[in-house]
Design a protein around this motif. Structure first.
Motif, PDB file in Angstrom:
ATOM      1  N   THR A 137       4.625  -9.050   1.324  1.00  0.00           N
ATOM      2  CA  THR A 137       2.992  -9.795   1.360  1.00  0.00           C
ATOM      3  C   THR A 137       2.645 -10.684   1.888  1.00  0.00           C
ATOM      4  O   THR A 137       3.369 -11.733   1.712  1.00  0.00           O
ATOM      5  N   HIS A 153      -0.325 -12.523   0.686  1.00  0.00           N
ATOM      6  CA  HIS A 153      -0.307 -13.211  -0.579  1.00  0.00           C
ATOM      7  C   HIS A 153       0.437 -13.544  -1.296  1.00  0.00           C
ATOM      8  O   HIS A 153       0.131 -12.330  -2.024  1.00  0.00           O
ATOM      9  N   GLU A 165      -0.586  -1.736  -1.535  1.00  0.00           N
ATOM     10  CA  GLU A 165      -1.160  -2.486  -2.101  1.00  0.00           C
ATOM     11  C   GLU A 165      -2.554  -2.351  -3.187  1.00  0.00           C
ATOM     12  O   GLU A 165      -3.718  -1.566  -1.693  1.00  0.00           O
ATOM     13  N   ASN A 182       6.617 -13.782  -3.353  1.00  0.00           N
ATOM     14  CA  ASN A 182       5.923 -12.483  -2.144  1.00  0.00           C
ATOM     15  C   ASN A 182       7.265 -11.679  -1.443  1.00  0.00           C
ATOM     16  O   ASN A 182       6.885 -11.041  -0.323  1.00  0.00           O
ATOM     17  N   VAL A 224       2.112  -3.646  -6.410  1.00  0.00           N
ATOM     18  CA  VAL A 224       3.287  -2.922  -4.501  1.00  0.00           C
ATOM     19  C   VAL A 224       3.464  -2.588  -4.588  1.00  0.00           C
ATOM     20  O   VAL A 224       4.494  -2.866  -6.311  1.00  0.00           O
ATOM     21  N   THR A 258       3.955  -0.078   2.697  1.00  0.00           N
ATOM     22  CA  THR A 258       4.016  -0.369   1.342  1.00  0.00           C
ATOM     23  C   THR A 258       2.743  -0.803   0.975  1.00  0.00           C
ATOM     24  O   THR A 258       1.224  -0.337   1.669  1.00  0.00           O
TER      25      THR A 258
END
Length: 713
Positions: free
Chosen positions: A537, A539, A75, A519, A575, A73
């Motif tokens: 995530t 965040h 970001e 998220n 993302v 993943t």
């Protein structure tokens, strides 16, 4: 709460008297995300009400798979970018190149006309982005039509600068032949009024209308331009380098409103012109058919004329005429058939009738009455591209309710959608069916996405909907069909953004919330029967939307959104998740099954699955096979001829198929009438036979040609 016309709010119908012909499909390569200001008003918050009528199957990932996906993943935080919108464009097929244009325009009520923009580029399917604004000299690019990519597989890109009209004699474009690695600045001798249009066959040829209504053409990918005509209203590319355009006679004003436009054609890039029609309101080109809307006499209703030879000859379509309060709209079409909506008489009726044409586009049969069409020209008519012959739309009942209908034979017969097996009907429901949200709901903000289907994901349809007597805005849930709309399954509670990956082997979805961050992403390898939940995530972000490479071949999905940055200002975030490392098993022969499309398994085996002269058997992935099709996957189908039945007939001109039957009934206004029309320069009579059926030409041709082919083997 049932959604009736009152729920359309202030949405307006199509501009009265203006016909909606299709000049080109919206590009699937480009998507725009906007950042919504915080502090939503009460009616824009997530206040869904109503009883849950099904339970979604979902479970968390194992710690091992969670860690594996997290390692793949990626970001990207776009720090310091205060753009209010992101426009994402895929360049080429399988290149992995994405261009993202961030723009911040001055408020509409501001005296300041400028703004700012940034250009980002990724060449790894969105896993990383780099600011390449220096390649275009940090020029302010238009937000509405600033970025365009060439059709097909070319790596051609055009950026259109946003320059004040009063400060320069012409605009500026930036062209790239290498997918945005380098750009060339071109000073234009005009200001574009719209997006520059690529030619479908050869993207070296470009066309655009300037702000002073001039038609400009380029034969060298925008390096040089020639003004070939003045007073141009609209244009569209035809076959090859043929260009059709409508123009106003010299010295006239509002010619389009009065129906005084001239339709012209050039086949040599503006060197010579042929006038092919006069006194038209509008025109369109779709499926090889050229349409014009014409007022034959001053003050008379408008009628449609059709040409199948690029305007050399026009024939009057056998359709009801329309007044200035009504309109025509071509909903869909190809070289075999056109779906035409004719607005009902009266002002702001919000419904009309769908007619289907013969293979010449001249004779039309009534297909569906009370077809909903309103709200800024929005129609819920949807082509289910994952299965031949399937279309979805909504009708407006006389009591004001809106209900969904589906056809599996290209408009021959329409029926209500079956209730999903795992969904309970509301206690107050008398006619319990599934109803699908379309363009109206999307435009009104009720649903975040339109129904989704792809030609490479056979039979798969994903859509927002509700179960009951009629469509409801109380709580749209997500439903999925694996057989082209014959049966459905309640799959996700509440509105979602969704996308089809790996040719249907993988579906992803993210909850759509207006007032809180997200998220996690859900994914399914069994056509939405059950979902795994991946927390991508720590965040959370406010979701703007999903983006994946067009064509469903990829296993990468990009989630775009924003969250507060260190200075508490909103920061754009991308993302990108690569599922290829989770689904590592390549699909083998044991993972596929032979599937007969349009089969009900209860009818005569000889005709079961037969549609318009032949059966189609597809090799498709088993629902329980958790593997990947891969980029090399190609849809495999076998076609077999079958005897044509009554279902393969379309109703004769002047007849229509009654609801839920295969019988063709005479329209009341055609009783005891003989209809004449002009064909090939001769007046012909259409005497109703009383049987009311035309044998479908494609049924005869397909069945005959396939039988001949089998005899040769």
């Amino acid at each position: 709460m049932n959604w009736t016309l009152l729920a359309l709010g202030s949405a307006c119908l199509l501009v009265l008297g203006e016909d909606a012909f299709v000049h080109g499909k919206r590009s699937a390569r480009t998507v725009t995300f906007s950042r919504t200001p915080r502090g939503h008003s009460r009616h824009r918050r997530d206040t869904w009400t109503g009883q849950a009528h099904f339970t979604a199957c979902k479970s968390p990932l194992s710690p091992k798979d969670q860690a594996l996906l997290l390692s793949h993943t990626h970001e990207t935080g776009f720090h310091g970018d205060d753009g209010s919108s992101f426009t994402l464009t895929w360049v080429g097929d399988g290149t992995g190149v994405i261009l993202v244009l961030s723009t911040l325009s001055a408020p509409s009520d501001s005296f300041y006309e400028g703004g700012s923009s940034r250009l980002y580029r990724s060449e790894d399917y969105g896993k990383s982005f780099h600011d390449v604004s220096h390649a275009i000299n940090n020029t302010f690019i238009k937000s509405d039509f600033g970025i365009s990519a060439g059709p097909g597989n070319p790596q051609q890109v055009i950026l259109t600068a946003n320059l004040p009209f009063t400060e320069s004699p012409g605009g500026v474009i930036f062209t790239s032949m290498d997918a945005g690695v380098t750009f060339r600045s071109v000073q234009l001798p005009f200001h574009p009024a719209q997006a520059i249009q690529f030619n479908y066959q050869d993207p070296q040829y470009l066309a655009v209308i300037s702000i002073d209504d001039g038609l400009w053409l380029s034969e060298d990918f925008g390096n040089s331009w020639s003004k070939v005509h003045e007073g141009v209203h609209t244009f569209t590319w035809g076959p090859g380098i043929t260009l059709f355009f409508s123009s106003s006679p010299k010295g006239t004003v509002e010619a389009a409103r009065r129906g005084e436009l001239i339709l012209r054609r050039t086949q040599d890039v503006g060197k010579t012109f042929t006038t092919i029609a006069k006194n038209i309101f509008s025109f369109g080109f779709i499926g090889g058919f050229l349409f014009t809307s014409v007022m034959e006499k001053l003050g008379s209703p408008r009628v449609i004329y059709v040409s199948s030879d690029q305007g050399d000859h026009f024939r009057k379509a056998q359709l009801p005429s329309v007044t200035t309060e009504q309109f025509y709209s071509v909903l869909d079409g190809d070289e075999d058939m056109i779906f035409m909506h004719v607005d009902n008489p009266g002002e702001d009726t919000y419904f009309g009738t769908i007619y289907t044409s013969d293979d010449r586009g001249i004779l039309y049969s009534k297909s569906l009455e009370r077809h909903l069409f309103g709200g800024e020209g929005k129609s819920d008519f949807t082509n289910v591209t994952s299965l031949r012959g399937v279309y979805l739309t909504n009708i407006l009942e006389e009591d004001g309710r809106i209900r969904s209908v589906i056809t599996f034979d290209r408009g021959g017969r329409w029926r209500f959608l079956k209730k999903p097996e795992n969904v309970d009907c509301p206690e107050t429901s008398k006619k319990c069916n599934l109803h699908i949200h379309g363009e109206h709901s999307h435009f009104s903000g009720i649903t975040p996405m339109l129904p989704l289907s792809e030609p490479t994901a056979i039979g798969l349809v994903i859509a927002h909907g509700s179960v009951g007597d009629s469509i409801s805005a109380a709580r749209p849930d997500v439903y999925v069909s694996g057989d082209g709309g014959y049966t459905w399954w309640g799959t996700l509670r509440g509105p979602h953004h969704y996308s089809i990956l790996d040719s249907g082997g993988l579906i992803v979805a993210v909850e759509a919330h207006r007032d809180r961050q997200i998220n996690s992403i859900k994914f399914s390898t069994d056509e939405g029967q059950c979902w795994m939940v991946f927390n991508f995530t720590d965040h959370p972000i406010f979701l703007a939307g999903l983006a994946s490479e067009p064509g469903t071949k990829t296993m990468n999905i990009s989630i775009f959104g924003y969250r507060p940055d260190d200075d508490d200002q909103p920061m754009w975030v991308a993302v990108t998740i690569d599922f290829e490392h989770l689904l590592t098993k390549e699909c083998g022969e044991e993972d596929y099954v032979q599937w007969l499309a349009h089969a009900d398994y209860d009818s005569d085996p000889e005709t079961d699955g037969c549609l318009m002269g032949y059966k189609e058997t597809f090799r498709r992935l088993k629902k329980l096979s958790a593997c990947r099709n891969g980029r090399g996957y190609v849809v495999s189908r076998q076609q077999r001829p079958c005897p044509c039945t009554r279902e393969d007939y379309m109703c004769e001109y002047g007849f229509y198929r009654h609801e839920n039957t295969s019988e063709c009934l005479l329209q009341p206004d055609f009783l005891n009438q003989t209809k004449d029309f002009c064909l090939n320069g001769e007046l012909e009579d259409l005497q109703n036979t009383g049987q009311g059926c035309w044998f479908l030409l494609w049924c005869v041709l397909v069945w005959g040609s396939l039988v001949w082919l089998l005899l040769q083997l």
